[in-house]
Design an enzyme around this catalytic site. Sequence first.
Site, PDB file in Angstrom:
ATOM      1  N   HIS A  20      -6.046  -7.467  -0.444  1.00  0.00           N
ATOM      2  CA  HIS A  20      -6.213  -6.044  -0.712  1.00  0.00           C
ATOM      3  C   HIS A  20      -5.454  -5.628  -1.964  1.00  0.00           C
ATOM      4  O   HIS A  20      -4.399  -6.182  -2.272  1.00  0.00           O
ATOM      5  CB  HIS A  20      -5.704  -5.219   0.478  1.00  0.00           C
ATOM      6  CG  HIS A  20      -6.414  -5.509   1.759  1.00  0.00           C
ATOM      7  ND1 HIS A  20      -6.112  -6.608   2.539  1.00  0.00           N
ATOM      8  CD2 HIS A  20      -7.414  -4.856   2.393  1.00  0.00           C
ATOM      9  CE1 HIS A  20      -6.902  -6.619   3.613  1.00  0.00           C
ATOM     10  NE2 HIS A  20      -7.701  -5.565   3.543  1.00  0.00           N
ATOM     11  N   HIS A  54       0.822  -1.224   0.000  1.00  0.00           N
ATOM     12  CA  HIS A  54       0.000   0.000   0.000  1.00  0.00           C
ATOM     13  C   HIS A  54       0.852   1.269   0.000  1.00  0.00           C
ATOM     14  O   HIS A  54       0.311   2.370  -0.125  1.00  0.00           O
ATOM     15  CB  HIS A  54      -0.938   0.026   1.211  1.00  0.00           C
ATOM     16  CG  HIS A  54      -1.956  -1.063   1.223  1.00  0.00           C
ATOM     17  ND1 HIS A  54      -2.758  -1.336   0.141  1.00  0.00           N
ATOM     18  CD2 HIS A  54      -2.292  -1.967   2.189  1.00  0.00           C
ATOM     19  CE1 HIS A  54      -3.551  -2.361   0.426  1.00  0.00           C
ATOM     20  NE2 HIS A  54      -3.279  -2.763   1.662  1.00  0.00           N
ATOM     21  N   ASP A  79      -2.357 -10.849  -2.070  1.00  0.00           N
ATOM     22  CA  ASP A  79      -2.947 -10.304  -0.849  1.00  0.00           C
ATOM     23  C   ASP A  79      -4.392  -9.930  -1.168  1.00  0.00           C
ATOM     24  O   ASP A  79      -4.696  -9.518  -2.297  1.00  0.00           O
ATOM     25  CB  ASP A  79      -2.159  -9.070  -0.418  1.00  0.00           C
ATOM     26  CG  ASP A  79      -2.593  -8.519   0.934  1.00  0.00           C
ATOM     27  OD1 ASP A  79      -3.693  -7.931   0.977  1.00  0.00           O
ATOM     28  OD2 ASP A  79      -1.843  -8.650   1.898  1.00  0.00           O
ATOM     29  N   ASP A  96      -4.614 -12.912   4.574  1.00  0.00           N
ATOM     30  CA  ASP A  96      -5.967 -12.353   4.574  1.00  0.00           C
ATOM     31  C   ASP A  96      -6.914 -12.917   3.529  1.00  0.00           C
ATOM     32  O   ASP A  96      -8.071 -12.515   3.460  1.00  0.00           O
ATOM     33  CB  ASP A  96      -5.921 -10.823   4.469  1.00  0.00           C
ATOM     34  CG  ASP A  96      -5.084 -10.331   3.309  1.00  0.00           C
ATOM     35  OD1 ASP A  96      -4.645 -11.155   2.492  1.00  0.00           O
ATOM     36  OD2 ASP A  96      -4.868  -9.102   3.222  1.00  0.00           O
TER      37      ASP A  96
END
Length: 312
Positions: A201, A162, A199, A279
């Site tokens: 995200h 991120h 991931d 995740d």
Amino acid sequence: MSSTASSSKTDDAEALRRHRILSSHLYYDVPPSKVPLIYSPSYDIAFFGIEKLHPFDSSKWGRICRFLTKEGIMDQKHLVEPVEATKDDLLVVHSESYLKSLNSSLNVSMIVEVPPVAMLPNCLVQKKVLHPFRKQVGGTILAAKLAKERGWAINVGGGFHHCSSEKGGGFCVYADISLCIHFAFVRLNISRVMIIDLDAHQGNGHEMDFSDDRRVFILDMYNPGIYPLDFGARRYIDLGVEVKSGTATDEYLTKLDHALEVAEKKFDPDFIVYNAGTDILDGDPLGRLKVRPTDGKQAICGLHACRYGKAT
């Protein structure tokens, strides 16, 4: 500014980046007795229990290694200890202004999403939060060198997808993926890199950093309904695979297999960076997916891996 002046400024910036990479001490010769698995006890983040206010498990890296040791899969003495990334190392991707912003505990607290961090003296934040992150950055960068030498390497930490050159977020302070790739371009004679980001995200940080770099192909498989909802960065994904909340194992693996086949036809990398995450697994509070390990296919949870050579 004239095009000539602009071109000269760009050339100067690239020359400085190259100098910083060539001067770095993050690459070092690892003895053959060591396995290409990189970890340091410094990775874990703990400061008075405040870290527990965020659902991200900031002590998972140590638990992963303890589990592998307990199961007899590895011996601690064979692990590779990375070197902490210095300011000059970080400046290969990050700006002076961004790094200076981390001298504010408030700014760091917003990036790691733990408000009480804003109340701590910055010297303590540097030691308890930023030092572990910089150590993990060193591990990710070193993983590329080991992958070139051994064929593969894994950094137990890292994968801060991120964070981009100018902005951190989502518990990601430094852009270790971008740094790893830029080091590989200069030091390892790598020319074509594929990022496989699994991931849950979206990896908006490296997507922004390589938005106009055709040497990098990004396959991102993510849940579009959760953080970061970065629609601007999504434009720079070369192959995006959306997996909505509730997606279960069979559907997930089918989509993944198809995506890998498509990616192989579209791009021929000589280096692969794989960003994994716990995740995607059923029960994770952040990913909202329902993937379960089955038939021997298990996620490499919480690891950041590099592979040298053609995709297979």
